[in-house]
Write a protein that holds these residues in place. Structure first.
Motif, PDB file in Angstrom:
ATOM      1  N   PRO A 132       7.736  14.309  -0.529  1.00  0.00           N
ATOM      2  CA  PRO A 132       8.822  13.406  -0.118  1.00  0.00           C
ATOM      3  C   PRO A 132       8.942  12.222  -1.064  1.00  0.00           C
ATOM      4  N   LEU A 133      10.152  11.764  -1.256  1.00  0.00           N
ATOM      5  CA  LEU A 133      10.402  10.681  -2.196  1.00  0.00           C
ATOM      6  C   LEU A 133       9.695   9.393  -1.787  1.00  0.00           C
ATOM      7  N   TYR A 134       9.543   9.164  -0.469  1.00  0.00           N
ATOM      8  CA  TYR A 134       8.900   7.928  -0.040  1.00  0.00           C
ATOM      9  C   TYR A 134       7.430   7.870  -0.483  1.00  0.00           C
ATOM     10  N   LEU A 135       6.775   9.036  -0.613  1.00  0.00           N
ATOM     11  CA  LEU A 135       5.400   9.070  -1.124  1.00  0.00           C
ATOM     12  C   LEU A 135       5.351   8.639  -2.576  1.00  0.00           C
ATOM     13  N   VAL A 136       6.300   9.116  -3.348  1.00  0.00           N
ATOM     14  CA  VAL A 136       6.383   8.765  -4.768  1.00  0.00           C
ATOM     15  C   VAL A 136       6.619   7.267  -4.933  1.00  0.00           C
ATOM     16  N   ILE A 137       7.529   6.698  -4.146  1.00  0.00           N
ATOM     17  CA  ILE A 137       7.860   5.277  -4.257  1.00  0.00           C
ATOM     18  C   ILE A 137       6.688   4.401  -3.827  1.00  0.00           C
ATOM     19  N   SER A 138       6.092   4.717  -2.673  1.00  0.00           N
ATOM     20  CA  SER A 138       4.989   3.891  -2.174  1.00  0.00           C
ATOM     21  C   SER A 138       3.790   3.946  -3.123  1.00  0.00           C
ATOM     22  N   GLY A 139       3.504   5.128  -3.664  1.00  0.00           N
ATOM     23  CA  GLY A 139       2.404   5.239  -4.616  1.00  0.00           C
ATOM     24  C   GLY A 139       2.650   4.433  -5.872  1.00  0.00           C
ATOM     25  N   SER A 140       3.886   4.440  -6.361  1.00  0.00           N
ATOM     26  CA  SER A 140       4.229   3.675  -7.558  1.00  0.00           C
ATOM     27  C   SER A 140       4.124   2.172  -7.313  1.00  0.00           C
ATOM     28  N   VAL A 141       4.509   1.727  -6.122  1.00  0.00           N
ATOM     29  CA  VAL A 141       4.359   0.317  -5.761  1.00  0.00           C
ATOM     30  C   VAL A 141       2.878  -0.075  -5.794  1.00  0.00           C
ATOM     31  N   GLY A 142       2.028   0.807  -5.275  1.00  0.00           N
ATOM     32  CA  GLY A 142       0.594   0.546  -5.288  1.00  0.00           C
ATOM     33  C   GLY A 142       0.032   0.433  -6.699  1.00  0.00           C
ATOM     34  N   VAL A 143       0.478   1.305  -7.595  1.00  0.00           N
ATOM     35  CA  VAL A 143       0.036   1.256  -8.991  1.00  0.00           C
ATOM     36  C   VAL A 143       0.428  -0.077  -9.625  1.00  0.00           C
ATOM     37  N   PHE A 144       1.665  -0.491  -9.400  1.00  0.00           N
ATOM     38  CA  PHE A 144       2.147  -1.742  -9.992  1.00  0.00           C
ATOM     39  C   PHE A 144       1.366  -2.946  -9.465  1.00  0.00           C
ATOM     40  N   LEU A 145       1.141  -3.015  -8.164  1.00  0.00           N
ATOM     41  CA  LEU A 145       0.412  -4.142  -7.583  1.00  0.00           C
ATOM     42  C   LEU A 145      -1.027  -4.181  -8.081  1.00  0.00           C
ATOM     43  N   LEU A 146      -1.666  -3.019  -8.154  1.00  0.00           N
ATOM     44  CA  LEU A 146      -3.026  -2.961  -8.680  1.00  0.00           C
ATOM     45  C   LEU A 146      -3.053  -3.380 -10.147  1.00  0.00           C
ATOM     46  N   GLY A 147      -2.025  -2.977 -10.891  1.00  0.00           N
ATOM     47  CA  GLY A 147      -1.963  -3.305 -12.311  1.00  0.00           C
ATOM     48  C   GLY A 147      -1.861  -4.796 -12.575  1.00  0.00           C
ATOM     49  N   ILE A 148      -0.960  -5.489 -11.867  1.00  0.00           N
ATOM     50  CA  ILE A 148      -0.809  -6.931 -12.117  1.00  0.00           C
ATOM     51  C   ILE A 148      -2.024  -7.693 -11.603  1.00  0.00           C
ATOM     52  N   PHE A 149      -2.636  -7.201 -10.530  1.00  0.00           N
ATOM     53  CA  PHE A 149      -3.872  -7.819 -10.043  1.00  0.00           C
ATOM     54  C   PHE A 149      -4.970  -7.709 -11.094  1.00  0.00           C
ATOM     55  N   PHE A 202     -10.236  -0.318  -3.235  1.00  0.00           N
ATOM     56  CA  PHE A 202      -9.858   1.081  -3.028  1.00  0.00           C
ATOM     57  C   PHE A 202      -9.210   1.294  -1.668  1.00  0.00           C
ATOM     58  N   SER A 203      -9.745   0.653  -0.630  1.00  0.00           N
ATOM     59  CA  SER A 203      -9.189   0.840   0.713  1.00  0.00           C
ATOM     60  C   SER A 203      -7.757   0.309   0.801  1.00  0.00           C
ATOM     61  N   HIS A 204      -7.457  -0.724   0.017  1.00  0.00           N
ATOM     62  CA  HIS A 204      -6.091  -1.245  -0.008  1.00  0.00           C
ATOM     63  C   HIS A 204      -5.173  -0.319  -0.798  1.00  0.00           C
ATOM     64  N   TYR A 205      -5.665   0.181  -1.922  1.00  0.00           N
ATOM     65  CA  TYR A 205      -4.814   0.976  -2.809  1.00  0.00           C
ATOM     66  C   TYR A 205      -4.485   2.350  -2.228  1.00  0.00           C
ATOM     67  N   ILE A 206      -5.485   2.979  -1.616  1.00  0.00           N
ATOM     68  CA  ILE A 206      -5.309   4.378  -1.230  1.00  0.00           C
ATOM     69  C   ILE A 206      -4.208   4.566  -0.191  1.00  0.00           C
ATOM     70  N   SER A 207      -3.933   3.522   0.600  1.00  0.00           N
ATOM     71  CA  SER A 207      -2.870   3.633   1.615  1.00  0.00           C
ATOM     72  C   SER A 207      -1.515   3.902   0.979  1.00  0.00           C
ATOM     73  N   PHE A 208      -1.281   3.312  -0.208  1.00  0.00           N
ATOM     74  CA  PHE A 208       0.012   3.496  -0.876  1.00  0.00           C
ATOM     75  C   PHE A 208       0.239   4.957  -1.257  1.00  0.00           C
ATOM     76  N   SER A 209      -0.828   5.655  -1.628  1.00  0.00           N
ATOM     77  CA  SER A 209      -0.693   7.052  -2.045  1.00  0.00           C
ATOM     78  C   SER A 209      -0.422   7.974  -0.866  1.00  0.00           C
ATOM     79  N   LYS A 210      -0.544   7.449   0.354  1.00  0.00           N
ATOM     80  CA  LYS A 210      -0.294   8.247   1.553  1.00  0.00           C
ATOM     81  C   LYS A 210       1.060   7.936   2.181  1.00  0.00           C
ATOM     82  N   GLY A 211       1.896   7.202   1.441  1.00  0.00           N
ATOM     83  CA  GLY A 211       3.247   6.940   1.915  1.00  0.00           C
ATOM     84  C   GLY A 211       3.393   5.704   2.766  1.00  0.00           C
ATOM     85  N   VAL A 212       2.380   4.835   2.733  1.00  0.00           N
ATOM     86  CA  VAL A 212       2.401   3.620   3.545  1.00  0.00           C
ATOM     87  C   VAL A 212       2.550   2.408   2.639  1.00  0.00           C
ATOM     88  N   LEU A 213       3.307   1.411   3.108  1.00  0.00           N
ATOM     89  CA  LEU A 213       3.398   0.129   2.417  1.00  0.00           C
ATOM     90  C   LEU A 213       2.778  -0.944   3.323  1.00  0.00           C
TER      91      LEU A 213
END
Length: 243
Positions: A132-149, A202-213
Motif C-alpha cells: 500500500p502507498l501509505y506504507l511507502v510514504i510513512s517509511g520514507s518520512v521515518g527515513v527523513f526524520l532519522l536522517g536529519i536527527f 530503533f523503537s521509534h523508527y520501526i513504527s514508520f516502516s509498518k505504516g504508522v506515523l
C-alpha cells in the motif's frame, strides 16, 4: 539571525559537496548499499509486502545513518583545521547562522537521498509486492526524520572534535548509546525503564516502516534534532569566548 548569511553558507556547502568526491561518495555509496542490502535481505524468501517493507526500510535505516554521519563528521571540524572558522568568526556571521546554514545543507541532501536514491526501492515495493502507498510514504518520512536527527548529532560531534576521526567516534558513540539503551531498559525500575525505552532510536523508527506515523516518534526525532543543534551552537559560542 541573518537569513541571507545562512543561505550563503548553505550554498557554499552545496557547491563543495557536488564539486568534490563527497557527492559521488555519499549519493553513489548510499545507492549501492541500498541495492546490496535489499538484494541480500529482501528477495530471499519474502512472500508478502509486510515483510518486504519492514526489511527494505531497515536497510534504509542503516544506509541513512552511514550517509549522514559521513556527511556531517567534517562539517565544522574541517573549518577549524583549514582556519576558515576563524574567518567566519571575524565576519558578521553568528554561530546560529553557521549551524542553520550547515543544517539546511544536511537536510537537503537527506531529502535528495530519501526521494531520489531511496525512492526507487519503495516504487519496487509498490509495484512488485503490491505494498500500500501509505506504507511507502510513512517509511520514507521515518527515513527523513532519522536522517536529519543523525546529521544534527554529527554536527554536534564535529563541533567538539579536533579531527574527523574523533568526530566520527563521538557521533557513533552517541548513536550507539541511543540505539542500545532500549535493549537494557528491562533491567531498571518502571520509571527509568520507560525513559530509557523512549530514548531507543530503533523503537521509534520501526513504527514508520509498518505504516504508522506516531506522534511521539515524530516529536522525539524533531526535539532531538533541535537539541543537538542547540548544543552545537553553544559549543561554537564557547569557542568564540575562548578566542
Amino acid at each position: 539571525m541573518n537569513f541571507q548569511t545562512a543561505i550563503w553558507i548553505y550554498r557554499k556547502e552545496m557547491k563543495l559537496f557536488f564539486q568534490t568526491y563527497m557527492g559521488p561518495l555519499v549519493l553513489g555509496g548510499t545507492a549501492f548499499l541500498n541495492a546490496l542490502f535489499i538484494m541480500i535481505l529482501n528477495f530471499n524468501g519474502r512472500t508478502n509486502y509486510e515483510e518486504a517493507t519492514v526489511v527494505t526500510f531497515v536497510s534504509f535505516m542503516t544506509t541513512i545513518l552511514i550517509a549522514m554521519v559521513i556527511l556531517s563528521m567534517g562539517s565544522i571540524v574541517e573549518e577549524k583545521n583549514k582556519g576558515t572558522l576563524e574567518l567566519l568568526y571575524t565576519s558578521p556571521i553568528t554561530d546560529f547562522d553557521i549551524v542553520v546554514g550547515k543544517f539546511l545543507f544536511g537536510m537537503t541532501i537527506c531529502l535528495i537521498i530519501t526521494i531520489f536514491i531511496n525512492g526507487f526501492f519503495p516504487l519496487v515495493l509498490y509495484s512488485f509486492w503490491q505494498a500500500p502507498l501509505y506504507l511507502v510514504i510513512s517509511g520514507s518520512v521515518g527515513v527523513f526524520l532519522l536522517g536529519i536527527f543523525t546529521f544534527s548529532v554529527g554536527l554536534f560531534a564535529s563541533s567538539l572534535a579536533k579531527n574527523q576521526m574523533i568526530s566520527l567516534l563521538i557521533a557513533v558513540m552517541v548513536i550507539l548509546t541511543l540505539w542500545v539503551v532500549g535493549y537494557f531498559s528491562h533491567l531498571f525500575q518502571a520509571t527509568t525503564r520507560k525513559v530509557l525505552f523512549h530514548l531507543h532510536i530503533f523503537s521509534h523508527y520501526i513504527s514508520f516502516s509498518k505504516g504508522v506515523l506516531p506522534l511521539t516518534s515524530i516529536v522525539f526525532f524533531l526535539t532531538g534534532t533541535f537539541l543537538f543543534l542547540y548544543l552545537t551552537i553553544k559549543v561554537l559560542e564557547s569557542r568564540r569566548w575562548r578566542g
